[in-house]
Design a protein around this motif. Structure first.
Motif, PDB file in Angstrom:
ATOM      1  N   VAL A  32      36.596  81.575  29.205  1.00 26.32           N
ATOM      2  CA  VAL A  32      37.184  81.367  30.383  1.00 26.32           C
ATOM      3  C   VAL A  32      38.019  82.389  30.882  1.00 26.32           C
ATOM      4  CG1 VAL A  32      38.622  79.715  31.914  1.00 26.32           C
ATOM      5  CG2 VAL A  32      36.773  79.029  30.274  1.00 26.32           C
ATOM      6  N   ARG A  33      37.737  82.994  32.060  1.00 24.74           N
ATOM      7  CA  ARG A  33      38.787  84.170  32.538  1.00 24.74           C
ATOM      8  C   ARG A  33      39.649  83.631  33.662  1.00 24.74           C
ATOM      9  NH1 ARG A  33      34.015  85.826  31.725  1.00 24.74           N
ATOM     10  NH2 ARG A  33      33.554  87.809  30.705  1.00 24.74           N
ATOM     11  N   PHE A  34      40.932  84.293  33.817  1.00 27.44           N
ATOM     12  CA  PHE A  34      41.994  83.690  34.771  1.00 27.44           C
ATOM     13  C   PHE A  34      41.538  83.473  36.103  1.00 27.44           C
ATOM     14  CE2 PHE A  34      45.342  84.551  37.918  1.00 27.44           C
ATOM     15  CZ  PHE A  34      46.100  83.794  37.298  1.00 27.44           C
ATOM     16  N   THR A  35      40.519  84.347  36.650  1.00 29.02           N
ATOM     17  CA  THR A  35      39.693  84.252  37.910  1.00 29.02           C
ATOM     18  C   THR A  35      39.150  83.126  38.133  1.00 29.02           C
ATOM     19  OG1 THR A  35      38.044  85.715  37.149  1.00 29.02           O
ATOM     20  CG2 THR A  35      39.961  86.626  38.325  1.00 29.02           C
ATOM     21  N   GLU A  36      38.627  82.690  37.125  1.00 29.63           N
ATOM     22  CA  GLU A  36      37.774  81.220  37.290  1.00 29.63           C
ATOM     23  C   GLU A  36      38.827  79.926  37.223  1.00 29.63           C
ATOM     24  OE1 GLU A  36      33.933  82.940  34.655  1.00 29.63           O
ATOM     25  OE2 GLU A  36      35.812  82.151  33.519  1.00 29.63           O
ATOM     26  N   MET A  88      38.185  72.549  31.368  1.00 30.36           N
ATOM     27  CA  MET A  88      38.013  73.789  30.470  1.00 30.36           C
ATOM     28  C   MET A  88      39.264  74.550  31.199  1.00 30.36           C
ATOM     29  SD  MET A  88      34.126  74.554  29.859  1.00 30.36           S
ATOM     30  CE  MET A  88      34.615  76.054  28.865  1.00 30.36           C
ATOM     31  N   LYS A  89      40.014  75.373  30.244  1.00 28.25           N
ATOM     32  CA  LYS A  89      41.308  76.081  30.526  1.00 28.25           C
ATOM     33  C   LYS A  89      41.156  77.468  30.112  1.00 28.25           C
ATOM     34  CE  LYS A  89      44.154  72.262  30.927  1.00 28.25           C
ATOM     35  NZ  LYS A  89      45.675  71.964  31.087  1.00 28.25           N
ATOM     36  N   LEU A  90      41.912  78.427  30.486  1.00 25.83           N
ATOM     37  CA  LEU A  90      42.094  79.773  30.220  1.00 25.83           C
ATOM     38  C   LEU A  90      41.795  80.058  28.843  1.00 25.83           C
ATOM     39  CD1 LEU A  90      42.535  82.631  31.449  1.00 25.83           C
ATOM     40  CD2 LEU A  90      44.971  82.380  30.902  1.00 25.83           C
ATOM     41  N   ASP A  91      40.992  80.988  28.427  1.00 24.67           N
ATOM     42  CA  ASP A  91      40.749  81.376  27.010  1.00 24.67           C
ATOM     43  C   ASP A  91      39.924  80.456  26.438  1.00 24.67           C
ATOM     44  OD1 ASP A  91      41.805  83.903  27.684  1.00 24.67           O
ATOM     45  OD2 ASP A  91      43.912  83.435  26.856  1.00 24.67           O
ATOM     46  N   ASP A  92      39.444  79.623  26.851  1.00 26.62           N
ATOM     47  CA  ASP A  92      38.442  78.647  25.962  1.00 26.62           C
ATOM     48  C   ASP A  92      37.228  79.263  25.774  1.00 26.62           C
ATOM     49  OD1 ASP A  92      40.216  76.490  26.122  1.00 26.62           O
ATOM     50  OD2 ASP A  92      39.137  75.245  27.596  1.00 26.62           O
ATOM     51  N   ASP A  93      36.737  79.405  24.788  1.00 27.12           N
ATOM     52  CA  ASP A  93      35.407  80.053  24.448  1.00 27.12           C
ATOM     53  C   ASP A  93      34.406  78.926  24.704  1.00 27.12           C
ATOM     54  OD1 ASP A  93      35.934  82.614  23.152  1.00 27.12           O
ATOM     55  OD2 ASP A  93      36.513  81.778  21.322  1.00 27.12           O
ATOM     56  N   TYR A  94      33.226  79.363  25.263  1.00 30.46           N
ATOM     57  CA  TYR A  94      32.010  78.189  25.382  1.00 30.46           C
ATOM     58  C   TYR A  94      30.872  79.046  25.502  1.00 30.46           C
ATOM     59  CZ  TYR A  94      31.847  80.750  30.071  1.00 30.46           C
ATOM     60  OH  TYR A  94      31.724  81.772  31.245  1.00 30.46           O
ATOM     61  N   VAL A  95      29.651  77.986  25.217  1.00 32.26           N
ATOM     62  CA  VAL A  95      28.417  78.274  25.518  1.00 32.26           C
ATOM     63  C   VAL A  95      27.738  77.639  26.402  1.00 32.26           C
ATOM     64  CG1 VAL A  95      26.155  78.345  23.937  1.00 32.26           C
ATOM     65  CG2 VAL A  95      28.380  78.941  22.745  1.00 32.26           C
ATOM     66  N   VAL A  96      26.975  78.464  27.263  1.00 35.17           N
ATOM     67  CA  VAL A  96      26.205  77.968  28.265  1.00 35.17           C
ATOM     68  C   VAL A  96      24.670  78.021  27.707  1.00 35.17           C
ATOM     69  CG1 VAL A  96      25.284  78.110  30.488  1.00 35.17           C
ATOM     70  CG2 VAL A  96      27.451  78.619  30.362  1.00 35.17           C
ATOM     71  N   ALA A 113      23.805  73.150  30.092  1.00 34.32           N
ATOM     72  CA  ALA A 113      24.870  72.559  29.589  1.00 34.32           C
ATOM     73  C   ALA A 113      26.092  73.573  29.086  1.00 34.32           C
ATOM     74  CB  ALA A 113      24.556  71.550  28.381  1.00 34.32           C
ATOM     75  N   VAL A 114      27.161  73.221  29.417  1.00 31.24           N
ATOM     76  CA  VAL A 114      28.426  74.027  28.792  1.00 31.24           C
ATOM     77  C   VAL A 114      29.027  73.260  27.709  1.00 31.24           C
ATOM     78  CG1 VAL A 114      30.506  75.119  29.461  1.00 31.24           C
ATOM     79  CG2 VAL A 114      28.680  74.997  31.150  1.00 31.24           C
ATOM     80  N   TRP A 115      29.098  73.884  26.587  1.00 28.47           N
ATOM     81  CA  TRP A 115      29.725  73.418  25.341  1.00 28.47           C
ATOM     82  C   TRP A 115      30.878  74.288  24.935  1.00 28.47           C
ATOM     83  CZ3 TRP A 115      26.766  69.517  23.056  1.00 28.47           C
ATOM     84  CH2 TRP A 115      25.589  69.522  23.563  1.00 28.47           C
ATOM     85  N   SER A 116      32.080  73.404  24.521  1.00 31.50           N
ATOM     86  CA  SER A 116      33.115  74.278  24.140  1.00 31.50           C
ATOM     87  C   SER A 116      34.205  73.345  23.056  1.00 31.50           C
ATOM     88  CB  SER A 116      34.076  74.486  25.421  1.00 31.50           C
ATOM     89  OG  SER A 116      35.238  75.282  25.016  1.00 31.50           O
ATOM     90  N   GLY A 117      34.371  74.175  22.214  1.00 34.30           N
ATOM     91  CA  GLY A 117      35.225  73.227  21.072  1.00 34.30           C
ATOM     92  C   GLY A 117      34.505  72.082  20.543  1.00 34.30           C
TER      93      GLY A 117
END
Length: 156
Positions: A32-36, A88-96, A113-117
């Protein structure tokens, strides 16, 4: 997920290693980027649509679908539905992840699907249509077979 290379295709084995279950055959990792972010510090709903579009482009390239040049296939988004399950928040790694699930003559349905943590954060369904300057045209036979073989897509 800190060891993942972002925007590199992840095959089914890599997804299973990350705890992402069947039936997802392919995915892409990112962060996740700041601009998102929206003003509350959560990922803005429009960012998810961008993620799905980026996934779709990489997915098509991975499956050998030409998107530029004289043999390019024009695929347009007709409809999309998104279900936001967890923030989801800044700098969260995720997989689409994504796959084609249903095939019609000139359109097909994809699931994302979006997966994170280790958790499912967002799901989506989209209808895409093959078009050219004359209107809709049938999904090429070789692409239908790829969607069936790799994703388990079925005829509607």
């Amino acid at each position: 997920m800190t060891d993942l290379t972002h925007l590199t295709p992840l095959d089914a084995n890599a997804l299973r290693t990350l705890g992402i279950p069947e039936p997802w055959p392919i995915g892409f990792a990112d962060r996740v980027r700041f601009t998102e972010l929206d003003p509350l510090g959560h990922v803005n709903n429009a960012a998810y649509l961008g993620w799905f579009e980026n996934f779709r482009l990489q997915y098509m390239k991975t499956y050998g679908v030409p998107l530029t040049g004289r043999d390019a296939l024009m695929v347009v988004l007709r409809q999309v539905q998104v279900d936001y399950l967890a923030e989801m928040k800044l700098d969260d790694d995720y997989v689409v992840t994504g796959r084609t699930t249903r095939l019609r003559n000139s359109s097909f349905q994809m699931e994302y699907a979006v997966w994170s943590g280790g958790a499912l954060r967002t799901t989506s369904n989209a209808v895409l249509v093959m078009v050219n300057e004359d209107g809709k045209y049938p999904i090429p036979a070789n692409l239908r077979e790829i969607f069936k073989d790799r994703d388990g897509a079925t005829d509607a």
